[in-house]
Structures are given as C-alpha cells and as structure tokens.
Motif scaffolding. Structure first.
Motif, PDB file in Angstrom:
ATOM      1  N   GLU A  93      55.325  40.967  -7.295  1.00 18.30           N
ATOM      2  CA  GLU A  93      54.102  40.783  -6.400  1.00 18.30           C
ATOM      3  C   GLU A  93      54.159  39.667  -4.954  1.00 18.30           C
ATOM      4  O   GLU A  93      54.061  40.389  -3.837  1.00 18.30           O
ATOM      5  N   TRP A  94      54.279  39.365  -5.579  1.00 21.13           N
ATOM      6  CA  TRP A  94      54.388  38.405  -3.690  1.00 21.13           C
ATOM      7  C   TRP A  94      55.620  38.263  -2.946  1.00 21.13           C
ATOM      8  O   TRP A  94      55.169  38.374  -1.907  1.00 21.13           O
ATOM      9  N   ALA A  95      57.247  38.663  -4.013  1.00 15.87           N
ATOM     10  CA  ALA A  95      57.613  38.878  -2.657  1.00 15.87           C
ATOM     11  C   ALA A  95      57.841  40.511  -2.344  1.00 15.87           C
ATOM     12  O   ALA A  95      57.793  40.752  -0.920  1.00 15.87           O
ATOM     13  N   MET A  96      56.425  41.710  -2.704  1.00 13.69           N
ATOM     14  CA  MET A  96      56.182  42.262  -2.419  1.00 13.69           C
ATOM     15  C   MET A  96      55.240  42.401  -1.158  1.00 13.69           C
ATOM     16  O   MET A  96      55.178  42.951  -0.122  1.00 13.69           O
ATOM     17  N   LEU A 134      56.930  41.422   1.702  1.00 14.00           N
ATOM     18  CA  LEU A 134      57.646  42.111   2.291  1.00 14.00           C
ATOM     19  C   LEU A 134      57.250  43.076   3.116  1.00 14.00           C
ATOM     20  O   LEU A 134      57.082  43.864   4.265  1.00 14.00           O
ATOM     21  N   ILE A 135      55.359  44.004   3.560  1.00 14.81           N
ATOM     22  CA  ILE A 135      54.790  44.367   3.778  1.00 14.81           C
ATOM     23  C   ILE A 135      54.000  43.708   4.728  1.00 14.81           C
ATOM     24  O   ILE A 135      53.832  43.353   6.076  1.00 14.81           O
ATOM     25  N   ARG A 136      54.335  41.885   4.617  1.00 17.34           N
ATOM     26  CA  ARG A 136      53.405  41.552   6.516  1.00 17.34           C
ATOM     27  C   ARG A 136      54.892  41.205   7.350  1.00 17.34           C
ATOM     28  O   ARG A 136      54.554  40.993   8.195  1.00 17.34           O
ATOM     29  N   ASN A 137      56.191  41.674   6.450  1.00 13.35           N
ATOM     30  CA  ASN A 137      57.472  41.834   7.338  1.00 13.35           C
ATOM     31  C   ASN A 137      57.815  42.667   7.683  1.00 13.35           C
ATOM     32  O   ASN A 137      58.906  42.366   6.668  1.00 13.35           O
ATOM     33  N   CYS A 172      68.871  38.426  -0.946  1.00 12.79           N
ATOM     34  CA  CYS A 172      68.081  37.204  -0.468  1.00 12.79           C
ATOM     35  C   CYS A 172      67.133  37.043  -0.022  1.00 12.79           C
ATOM     36  O   CYS A 172      66.378  36.255  -0.135  1.00 12.79           O
ATOM     37  N   VAL A 173      66.655  38.697  -0.367  1.00 18.26           N
ATOM     38  CA  VAL A 173      65.037  38.734  -0.203  1.00 18.26           C
ATOM     39  C   VAL A 173      64.940  38.520  -1.672  1.00 18.26           C
ATOM     40  O   VAL A 173      63.528  37.859  -1.670  1.00 18.26           O
ATOM     41  N   ALA A 174      65.235  39.020  -2.711  1.00 19.69           N
ATOM     42  CA  ALA A 174      64.656  37.703  -3.453  1.00 19.69           C
ATOM     43  C   ALA A 174      64.874  36.531  -4.118  1.00 19.69           C
ATOM     44  O   ALA A 174      63.533  35.672  -4.306  1.00 19.69           O
ATOM     45  N   PHE A 221      60.433  53.833  -1.922  1.00 16.68           N
ATOM     46  CA  PHE A 221      59.128  53.820  -1.098  1.00 16.68           C
ATOM     47  C   PHE A 221      59.671  52.988   0.335  1.00 16.68           C
ATOM     48  O   PHE A 221      59.660  52.014   0.688  1.00 16.68           O
ATOM     49  N   SER A 222      58.534  53.898   1.063  1.00 18.30           N
ATOM     50  CA  SER A 222      57.858  52.274   2.776  1.00 18.30           C
ATOM     51  C   SER A 222      57.121  51.408   2.019  1.00 18.30           C
ATOM     52  O   SER A 222      55.424  52.784   2.147  1.00 18.30           O
ATOM     53  N   TRP A 223      56.717  50.476   2.621  1.00 20.31           N
ATOM     54  CA  TRP A 223      55.087  50.054   2.314  1.00 20.31           C
ATOM     55  C   TRP A 223      54.428  50.214   3.640  1.00 20.31           C
ATOM     56  O   TRP A 223      55.152  48.714   4.009  1.00 20.31           O
ATOM     57  N   THR A 224      53.258  49.948   3.475  1.00 22.44           N
ATOM     58  CA  THR A 224      52.167  49.651   4.560  1.00 22.44           C
ATOM     59  C   THR A 224      50.974  49.485   3.988  1.00 22.44           C
ATOM     60  O   THR A 224      50.492  49.429   3.006  1.00 22.44           O
ATOM     61  N   PRO A 225      50.528  48.028   5.153  1.00 26.70           N
ATOM     62  CA  PRO A 225      48.901  47.608   3.981  1.00 26.70           C
ATOM     63  C   PRO A 225      48.588  48.871   4.363  1.00 26.70           C
ATOM     64  O   PRO A 225      48.550  50.232   5.452  1.00 26.70           O
ATOM     65  N   PRO A 226      46.695  48.773   3.927  1.00 22.75           N
ATOM     66  CA  PRO A 226      46.126  49.772   3.205  1.00 22.75           C
ATOM     67  C   PRO A 226      45.809  50.342   4.699  1.00 22.75           C
ATOM     68  O   PRO A 226      45.460  49.454   5.612  1.00 22.75           O
TER      69      PRO A 226
END
Length: 511
Positions: free
Chosen positions: A312-315, A318-321, A355-357, A462-467
C-alpha cells in the motif's frame, strides 16, 4: 491501616528513585529528554513513536535514552550504531522484551519471535533456516503466491470495468484488495487452506480465524503503562480470563487444522505447506505442540499485515510519482509484453521493478522500530553504558532517511539502487526492513518475492491515478501509531486496465 497503605507505595517509590540515582552514578547513559519521576518519559512520547524518537535524536544525538517508567530504553538512529547493535554486540543484545500479553500468547517464548536467545531459539531458528524458508520450499510454493496475486488482479478488474459505463473511473480503496491477497496467501502457505472464495466470502472456519486475529490485536492494544511500571500492576492486573480464552480459542482452531493435515498425509493427499512441514519435522527437532502452534502463528502475524502494508505504501508513492510508475510500466511492457502475465521467474529481468520495491521498503519499513531487543548483560554502545535488562530499539525508519548516507533521502527515487547495489536482508545497515543479525527475519525472501510480485502485477495490468479532483501530491502519507505502520488514510485510486481482458483472469485454485 490507612497510613500503612499510604506508606507502601511511598516506600516503593523511594526504593525506585534511590536505585535510579545509584544507576546514574554508576553508568554513563546516553543523553535524552529529562524523565519525570516514576513514569519516566511515557507521557512525553508522541503516538507515532519512530517519528518522535527521530525528532529527539536531532536534539540529543543518534543514540538516546528514553525511560519507560524505571526501564531504560535506548534508541539508535544511524547505520553505524545499528551495526553496533546488530553485529558487534549482537549476542549480548539478542534478548527479547515481552509484554505480559506477549508472554502469555507465546507461552513464555516457546515460539521464535518472542523467544529469549538461547538453545531453544537457536534450534527453532535452525529449523526455519534449513527446513522452512529454503529456496526449494519457496519455489514449491510459488504457484500459491502467483494464484493469489492473480485473484487480486481479477477482483480489481471486475470492480473497475463492467458493462455499465457509469462504473468506469470508479475510485477503489486499494487496501481492500491487498488485504485479501495477503489473507488468502498466508492461510494457504501456513495452513494449506483458503478460507475465502472468489466472491470474497469467508467460510465458517475463516470467520473464526479472522476473529482470533482481531481479538489478539485488541488484547495486545489494551495494555497500559503498568507494562512498564511493575508496581502499578497491583492496580491494573492483566485480564487473565480473556487471555486464557483467547489462547484456548486459537489452539483449538490450530489443532483442528493440524489434525486435518495429519489425516491428509496418511492418505497421501497432503502437500508440504508449513503446517505439514512442522508436523513432519516435529520428532527430528523435538518440537512441543506449543512450539508448533507458536511458529504457525508467528508466520501469520509476521506475514499478513506487513505485506499489505508495504504494497500500500508503495502504491501511494507510485500514484504520487507518475514518472516512476510510467518507467516501471515501460520495463514491464518491454520484458513481459501484452500477451502474457508476469511471474516470479521474471524478476531477474525486471531490475527497475525490484528497485521500486526496495525504495518503498526504505522509505516505509513496515516495522519502523523493529521488535525490541533486550540486553542480557552490560554492554557499551556508542561509548555509553547499557545495563543488563535495558531495551534497545533500532529506528530503521530514521536510519533509512539519514541525509549523511542517503542523497535526497525523502525523495522516492528507485534509481538510487541502480547507482549503488544495497542489500536489504541484513548485510547493509543503512537498509534494514527485515532486521539483521541473529534475529533477522527468516522469511525475508518470501516477503520480498510477494511484495515484488504484487507490485509488478498491479503496474502491468493497470495504470493508477488519483481520484477525480485530486492531484498526485495530495495523496496523504500520514502514518497510524502502532508497532506496524499502516497508512492513516487508506490510499484511494482509479485503476485503468492496460492488458487484454482474458489476461486479467486466473486459473482454477489448486490449494
């Protein structure tokens, strides 16, 4: 009579104060905030302890004294001091502080996590290293992990795409899916059972399992300052009846499952899940029933929350960046393509994903203060005296954000691990999400594999974007208090499918 009752606590207080003064004259303690009489610094500590201790370290130095009542707690916040704790003085600091509830739950350390360092710990540790978490066994259990990760993908796909166009762009609570895969994965790995069906419905045995986990957390969280001030326990006794009922309930369910697996082995139908392995090895390692039950629940408590928390922290990052998310997806597209799904054998060809993990575990270690070590003899740390019985914490959250060893430490930049290979399984003291030394997490590789797999599938499918209406930088990274660090506000996002629909479904479950 009233005078006598008043005199008793005054006498106890006088003894404690005099003993503390003698200690202070005899030992050179690390600096720290000034303690109050009797309670020490307990009322000064802010709820998110690792941040509070990091703030105090900036004022008093990288090794500080914090008093929990009459008990000295030493917190270190640099890689060099972490090395002193976990390598140079590893054996002297390999003890384990247990609260009263932890002592009851673990049968006074009959498991691994809460065991004192000694022959029992060495034996059980050897069992874990040589038998349970070997590369061969982890590989044999890979189909379970991959099946459950694909179940997560299928569930997300169903929720974000339907025949009704109004559901397109639906905001998802990411934690819901991560907790489901962590729950099913750990129960299948440990017990060889899947308690939850494809629709997310939990069967009767699964409801009992969840109830036990929830009740254990509740009992552990109900502890008071009497844990640290022994004479206060006269006025705040442990709820022995509730603890006993919880233990009996846990043992009853575990024994039922153990009996089921024993019968399955007799008929030749059992596979080597952890419960099967422990029952098979019981005689070889002279394991008591208490130890087997304790080890099984160690795996559950250590593996269930931490995996979901880490992903969850990683996601959230990733959404912030979006730049990092896009770069990871470009690697997945190049290596995996659009006509198959990723599996764990692809990891070696996906260095940026790894590296992301690693970067997520650096910035957001699931247990930011590790579990408390206890000195089993007098020892020196950073030039200061640490008396026998003191509790020592390594603030791995602060170590991993130290600007003297990390460039731009607050930036989520996975590229740093391309520039320098940093081990995270206990050999490089700048990065310690799984600890180090004698008490390093034996399941570190299992955790790394599952976190990497979950992230890879989430990004590939999936691609992930903020609400709608929220900017990436508005994702809240506030932590909740606790030994493990959940996001205070679960991350929400919109998932947009990237792969053909038939690749978002899994094969039949083979438990």
């Amino acid at each position: 009579m009233a005078n006598l009752l008043l005199a008793i606590p005054i006498a106890i207080l006088a003894v404690l104060v005099s003993n503390k003064l003698i200690q202070r004259l005899r030992f050179k303690f690390p600096p720290g905030p000034r303690p109050w009489p009797v309670v020490g610094n307990l009322y000064d500590i802010k709820p998110v302890r690792f941040r509070c201790f990091a703030e105090w370290a900036r004022s008093y130095g990288p090794i500080i004294s914090v008093w929990f009542g009459p008990t000295l707690n030493v917190i270190v916040s640099t890689a060099d001091l972490a090395k002193e704790v976990l390598k140079e003085n590893d054996q002297q600091l390999a003890g384990r502080f247990r609260t009263r509830a932890a002592a009851r739950f673990s049968r006074d350390g009959k498991d691994l996590i809460w065991a004192d360092y000694g022959p029992h710990y060495v034996k059980v540790r050897k069992l874990c290293t040589l038998e349970l978490f070997t590369p061969k066994r982890l590989e044999a259990m890979r189909p379970i992990r991959e099946d459950e990760v694909m179940a997560m993908v299928e569930s997300i796909y169903k929720d974000c795409v339907s025949s009704s166009e109004e559901n397109l762009g639906k905001t998802l609570v990411v934690r819901k899916y991560l907790e489901a895969v962590a729950f099913n994965n750990i129960t299948r790995l440990v017990f060889g059972k899947r308690f939850m069906n494809n629709e997310g419905e939990v069967n009767e045995q699964g409801q009992e399992f969840k109830g036990i986990v929830s009740n254990g957390i509740k009992l552990g969280a109900s502890l008071t300052i009497a844990e640290y001030i022994p004479w206060l326990r006269l006025f705040a006794p442990l709820d022995e009846e509730a603890i006993a009922k919880h233990g009996a309930r846990r043992d009853r369910l575990t024994k039922i499952i153990m009996d089921e697996r024993t019968e399955a082995r007799k008929s030749g139908g059992a596979k080597q899940h952890f419960v099967d392995a422990l029952l098979t090895l019981q005689e070889k390692y002279d394991l008591s029933e208490d130890t087997i039950i304790g080890l099984l629940w160690d795996m559950i408590t250590a593996g269930m929350d931490t995996t979901a928390i880490s992903v969850e922290w990683a996601m959230a990052e990733l959404i912030r960046n979006p730049r990092v998310q896009q770069k990871a997806q470009e690697e997945l597209d190049r290596v995996i393509g659009f006509d198959r799904v990723m599996n764990e054998t692809d990891f070696s060809s996906l260095p940026y994903l790894q590296c992301v993990a690693k970067e997520a575990l650096r910035l957001h270690p699931p247990t930011p203060l590790m579990l408390p070590h206890q000195a089993n003899t007098n020892v020196k740390l950073g030039g200061y005296d640490i008396p026998k019985g003191s509790i020592v914490h390594v603030n791995v959250w602060a170590v991993a954000r130290d600007p003297t060893v990390w460039k731009d430490p607050l930036e989520f930049r996975p590229e740093r691990f391309h520039e320098e290979d940093v081990d995270m399984k206990g050999h490089d003291y700048r990065l310690l999400p799984f600890g180090a030394g004698r008490r390093v997490c034996p399941g570190a590789q299992l955790g790394i594999n599952l976190v990497t797999s979950m992230l890879g599938h989430l990004l590939h499918h999936f691609s992930w974007t903020p609400p709608e209406g929220m900017k990436p930088e508005d994702i809240d990274l506030t932590e909740s208090p606790g030994m493990v660090t959940y996001m205070k506000n679960p991350v929400q996002a919109v998932a947009t499918p990237r792969l053909p629909s038939h690749l978002n479904k899994r094969a039949a479950i083979n438990a």
